[in-house]
Write a protein that holds these residues in place. Structure first.
Motif: not given
Ligand code: NAP
Length: 189
Positions: A15, A135-136, A168, A170, A172-173, A175-176, A178
């Protein structure tokens, strides 16, 4: 002299825009199967992989790929004694075009795969830059994707070098995860 047909970049960032942690290691938190597949398919589709001395991709077909390994340990271009498909390249002593010609692919397509300074060197030359975002995940004091990060976001850097944000996708939906492919709409002569 012929020029590379196409130059692509590939990176997955945290991030805060990092490709590796403070120790210079890419942690497992940046490794996703869907992204690795996207990356591997991309590299299978180009003629030459270009990277710094610490950024080998280590995939099953890596040994087949032609590659340029950036290092200041050579003056210009030198053979890699451990790999007949690879050359060591110091951009201070020879151009990308000279290195590609010596590799036998003067107008080949190129994938640039890091690290920080190598990604930065090609900012005005990418036809497309595939930027995945984990993400995260935050990697304080880590290695940024471009030298200007984190003062600017990776997206701000790409836009400031004439690349346009693509759709954008995705990867792996669950795991979020993108990816956005940033493309240059016009190329200077
Ligand atoms: N998340 C991602 O997408 C991603 C992508 C790439 C890398 N990584 C990770 O990032 C970490 C490595 O980062 P890094 O920035 O240290 O890697 P790097 O660029 O692979 O390696 C740095 C070395 O490359 C050479 N080099 C770099 N720029 C050069 C230039 N302009 N001219 C000549 N030589 C040059 C130098 O080698 P010499 O010391 O031999 O002179 C330098 O010490 C690894 O953990 C890697 O896995 C992650």
């Amino acid at each position: 002299m012929p020029r590379p047909r196409r130059i692509e970049g590939y990176a997955i960032v945290s991030e805060d825009g990092m490709v590796a942690n403070a120790a210079g290691i890419m942690p497992d938190s940046l490794k996703f199967e869907a992204d690795q597949h996207f990356f591997e398919r991309g590299l299978d589709g180009v003629d030459v992989v270009v990277h710094g001395r610490h950024s080998y991709e280590r995939q099953p077909r890596s040994y087949l790929r032609r590659r340029l390994i950036l290092t200041r340990q050579v003056q210009a271009i030198a053979a890699d004694p451990s790999n007949e498909n690879a050359l060591f390249w110091n951009p201070a002593g020879a151009s990308l075009e000279q290195a590609l010609a010596l590799l036998g692919t003067p107008d080949g397509s190129v994938a640039v795969i890091g690290g920080t300074d190598v990604f930065g060197m090609f900012l005005d030359r990418y036809d497309v830059f595939h930027l995945s975002r984990a993400p995260d995940v935050r990697l304080p004091r880590g290695r940024p994707v471009f030298p200007e990060v984190p003062t600017r976001t990776p997206e701000e850097v790409l836009a400031s070098h004439g690349l346009d944000r693509g759709q954008r996708q995705v990867l792996d939906p669950a795991k979020g995860l993108a990816i956005v492919s940033w493309k240059r709409s016009s190329k200077p002569d």
